[in-house]
Enzyme design. Structure first.
Site, PDB file in Angstrom:
ATOM      1  N   LYS A   1      46.195  26.388  12.412  1.00 29.55           N
ATOM      2  CA  LYS A   1      44.860  25.802  12.280  1.00 29.55           C
ATOM      3  C   LYS A   1      43.866  26.749  11.608  1.00 29.55           C
ATOM      4  O   LYS A   1      43.126  26.354  10.701  1.00 29.55           O
ATOM      5  CB  LYS A   1      44.382  25.402  13.680  1.00 29.55           C
ATOM      6  CG  LYS A   1      42.954  24.995  13.819  1.00 29.55           C
ATOM      7  CD  LYS A   1      42.659  24.618  15.252  1.00 29.55           C
ATOM      8  CE  LYS A   1      43.197  25.620  16.249  1.00 29.55           C
ATOM      9  NZ  LYS A   1      42.616  26.968  16.100  1.00 29.55           N
TER      10      LYS A   1
ATOM     11  N   ASP B   1      44.955  23.110  22.491  1.00 29.59           N
ATOM     12  CA  ASP B   1      46.008  22.959  23.494  1.00 29.59           C
ATOM     13  C   ASP B   1      45.503  22.180  24.705  1.00 29.59           C
ATOM     14  O   ASP B   1      46.198  21.335  25.267  1.00 29.59           O
ATOM     15  CB  ASP B   1      46.518  24.326  23.961  1.00 29.59           C
ATOM     16  CG  ASP B   1      47.249  25.069  22.860  1.00 29.59           C
ATOM     17  OD1 ASP B   1      46.560  25.555  21.949  1.00 29.59           O
ATOM     18  OD2 ASP B   1      48.481  25.155  22.904  1.00 29.59           O
TER      19      ASP B   1
ATOM     20  N   LYS C   1      40.386  34.163  21.383  1.00 28.82           N
ATOM     21  CA  LYS C   1      41.031  35.329  20.770  1.00 28.82           C
ATOM     22  C   LYS C   1      40.147  35.939  19.689  1.00 28.82           C
ATOM     23  O   LYS C   1      40.414  37.022  19.195  1.00 28.82           O
ATOM     24  CB  LYS C   1      42.379  34.951  20.155  1.00 28.82           C
ATOM     25  CG  LYS C   1      43.417  34.443  21.136  1.00 28.82           C
ATOM     26  CD  LYS C   1      44.807  34.414  20.533  1.00 28.82           C
ATOM     27  CE  LYS C   1      44.886  33.625  19.240  1.00 28.82           C
ATOM     28  NZ  LYS C   1      44.584  32.197  19.390  1.00 28.82           N
TER      29      LYS C   1
ATOM     30  N   LYS D   1      46.997  22.558  18.132  1.00 30.17           N
ATOM     31  CA  LYS D   1      47.661  23.418  19.106  1.00 30.17           C
ATOM     32  C   LYS D   1      47.655  24.872  18.630  1.00 30.17           C
ATOM     33  O   LYS D   1      47.748  25.139  17.440  1.00 30.17           O
ATOM     34  CB  LYS D   1      49.102  22.941  19.307  1.00 30.17           C
ATOM     35  CG  LYS D   1      49.912  23.757  20.304  1.00 30.17           C
ATOM     36  CD  LYS D   1      51.339  23.259  20.349  1.00 30.17           C
ATOM     37  CE  LYS D   1      52.169  24.111  21.305  1.00 30.17           C
ATOM     38  NZ  LYS D   1      52.242  25.528  20.849  1.00 30.17           N
TER      39      LYS D   1
END
Length: 295
Positions: free
Chosen positions: A14, A139, A40, A9
């Protein structure tokens, strides 16, 4: 060459885990390639002192991807490996897939396009990495984000989670994706990495989750202020605090990943079991808040 996909998530740490493992592997003499698969495009930042690199999608757009196919761009030598692959700490190779323009396209498609380009540029043949790490947002396990596990691109999938219910919920969904594609040549689950982030530190909950889905805990990473200090400088703890116990933890995890043979097709939790787990997490949180109030 071994290929490992880290899923989890957003916000679970991560990328922190992936970059520290990459740094530890490079110190062990391995040639490491990290492919950031988050729109991102900041997955590899801590390997490059916070400096961003051009993403694959941005480079392709600049080369006229809207008008020409990837094959045409590569054939005309309009793009080279050095345009999308950059070196980070201790020689770790870094790639960022990138994402679409805001409001346009699918972020997951960026992964598909990026991996397609890397194959056409023969990145594995040119760089000859010992290990490839894919850092993938988990996610939503849509087609693009699921590509590394769906096509069996990775030898194994490692799921990073905290004891937060939403992180475990996402981990369970990722396991559903692994289970869905395993019979068609997809990647198996290599294990669960417990990263103690958030207000609740409950390794036993994550251990029970791992056992329930038929997997195991690869590593437990404690919460540590050194993470924040290192990330402010755009570094991994392995680079900035090499003598610390937390750096040693990542070196042990790197070693386990190289020799990990405990791969399995998980059995994801049912909605009923997830509801029971959510209730337990909430109960633990209430107890903690009451304890803090008394203090």
């Amino acid at each position: 060459m071994k290929q490992v996909a880290f899923y989890g998530k957003g916000g679970v740490g991560k990328s922190t885990v992936a970059t520290n493992v990459a740094a530890a592997l490079s110190e062990a003499g391995k040639r490491v390639l990290v492919v950031g698969c988050d729109p991102k495009h900041d997955c590899t930042a801590n390997l490059r002192h916070g400096k961003e690199i051009p993403t694959v999608l941005d480079v392709l757009r600049a080369k006229g991807m809207e008008k020409r196919s990837i094959e045409e761009i590569v054939a005309s030598r309009g793009i080279r490996l050095s345009d999308v692959v950059f070196k980070g700490y201790n020689g770790v190779f870094c790639v960022e897939a990138g994402g679409p323009k805001p409001g346009y396209g699918c972020a997951g498609r960026g992964i598909i396009v990026a991996i397609d380009l890397l194959k056409k540029l023969d990145v594995f043949g040119e760089l000859k990495p010992d290990i490839v790490i894919y850092d993938v947002l988990g996610d939503v396990v849509c087609g693009g984000f699921a590509m590394p596990l769906r096509l069996g691109l990775a030898d194994e999938v490692c799921v990073v989670t905290s004891a937060d219910y939403l992180a475990i919920y996402a981990a369970n969904n990722i396991c559903k994706g692994v289970c869905e594609f395993a019979a068609r040549g997809g990647s198996p689950l290599g294990g669960i990495i417990y990263n103690a982030r958030g207000p609740l530190d409950a390794p036993d909950i994550v251990e029970r989750f791992a056992a329930a889905i038929g997997s195991h805990i690869l590593c437990e990473i404690p919460n540590n202020k050194l993470f924040a200090e290192a990330e402010v400088e755009g570094k991994t703890v392995v680079e900035m605090f090499p003598a610390s116990e937390i750096a040693a933890t990542f070196r042990r995890l790197a070693e386990r990943l190289l020799g990990n043979e405990k791969r399995a097709v998980p059995t994801p939790l049912s909605e009923e079991r997830l509801s029971e787990l959510r209730a337990e997490v909430r109960l633990r949180m209430r107890r903690r808040l009451k304890t803090e109030d008394k203090r």
